[in-house]
Design a protein around this motif. Structure first.
Motif, PDB file in Angstrom:
ATOM      1  N   UNK A  58       0.833  -1.208   0.000  1.00 34.62           N
ATOM      2  CA  UNK A  58       0.000   0.000   0.000  1.00 34.62           C
ATOM      3  C   UNK A  58       0.870   1.263   0.000  1.00 34.62           C
ATOM      4  N   UNK A  59       1.963   1.257   0.785  1.00 31.24           N
ATOM      5  CA  UNK A  59       2.838   2.432   0.826  1.00 31.24           C
ATOM      6  C   UNK A  59       3.661   2.572  -0.448  1.00 31.24           C
ATOM      7  N   UNK A  60       3.944   1.434  -1.118  1.00 32.73           N
ATOM      8  CA  UNK A  60       4.639   1.518  -2.399  1.00 32.73           C
ATOM      9  C   UNK A  60       3.719   2.086  -3.480  1.00 32.73           C
ATOM     10  N   UNK A  61       2.453   1.671  -3.448  1.00 36.38           N
ATOM     11  CA  UNK A  61       1.506   2.103  -4.467  1.00 36.38           C
ATOM     12  C   UNK A  61       1.063   3.547  -4.257  1.00 36.38           C
ATOM     13  N   UNK A  62       0.808   3.901  -3.007  1.00 39.36           N
ATOM     14  CA  UNK A  62       0.366   5.268  -2.675  1.00 39.36           C
ATOM     15  C   UNK A  62       1.216   5.774  -1.510  1.00 39.36           C
ATOM     16  N   UNK A  63       2.430   6.274  -1.779  1.00 40.76           N
ATOM     17  CA  UNK A  63       3.307   6.719  -0.688  1.00 40.76           C
ATOM     18  C   UNK A  63       2.649   7.816   0.153  1.00 40.76           C
TER      19      UNK A  63
END
Length: 232
Positions: A58-63
């Protein structure tokens, strides 16, 4: 010996959980050790568990706007009893106990230039008489000898509680909810809050801080809720 130290030794606290004498702290050693410490490998951005401590999908896709998250505990028993007692019943003795736990967990983190408690709208402060995040942050600041900035950030809107809202609704709920002054320009800031669930409020505040010139923004939270499907 100052007066505070004298009274702590002469009249020790009673443990908030078991009721036994706890010495100079608000929790006895046994109860503190039994707390659900958030010690498993976790995403460095949002603190959700990941297999080897790598950044989660999730953090990679939407930092997020914040850079790191340090969570002391998992939001499970007895945190799910203690934190509501602080927030809604005004049991202020719980705040320094939570602050001690957070300070212990954050002691090894890079030192920020200042701490900023998650702002509460003036209406909520009038209703409760205090900001629970500020009470926790005060204990952390004292334990780690860090400055606590109580003036640079404000909550502009009295947003409805996030509890029960889905992720997109949470994000809409807090959009534009904060204002931060240029006093944070060039600073490394740690936001102090009680519980991180989806992180939308923390993300919005971090975004506002960076728009005001903050160099880096980390979250220091007492408890992290488990991911859906994870055991509490």
């Amino acid at each position: 010996m100052n007066i505070r130290s004298f009274f702590k030794q002469t009249f020790p606290f009673t443990c908030l959980l078991c009721g036994q004498t706890s010495g100079p702290g608000h929790l006895c050693g046994a109860c503190q050790a039994d707390l659900p410490w958030h010690s498993q490998p976790q995403c460095p951005r949002c603190a959700l568990p990941t297999p080897d401590g790598q950044v989660c999908g999730a953090c990679l896709k939407h930092p997020p706007a914040f850079d790191h998250t340090r969570a002391a505990l998992v939001y499970a028993f007895p945190l799910d009893r203690l934190i509501p007692r602080l927030k809604y019943q005004g049991q202020l003795a719980i705040a320094p106990a939570l602050g001690e736990c957070l300070a212990q967990a954050a002691a090894s983190s890079p030192r920020p230039d200042c701490l900023i408690a998650m702002p509460l709208h003036a209406k909520r402060i009038r209703e409760r008489g205090f900001n629970h995040a500020s009470e926790i942050a005060r204990a952390v600041a004292k334990r780690l000898d860090l400055p606590l900035d109580a003036t640079s950030c404000q909550r502009l809107r009295d947003t409805p509680p996030q509890m029960g809202l889905k992720h997109d609704a949470r994000r809409r709920n807090v959009r534009g909810a904060f204002s931060c002054s240029s006093a944070v320009q060039g600073l490394r800031v740690a936001i102090v809050d009680d519980v991180m669930t989806t992180g939308t409020s923390l993300d919005e505040l971090a975004k506002t801080l960076k728009q005001a010139g903050a160099l880096e923004v980390d979250n220091w939270v007492v408890a992290r809720t488990p991911a859906p499907g994870d055991p509490a």
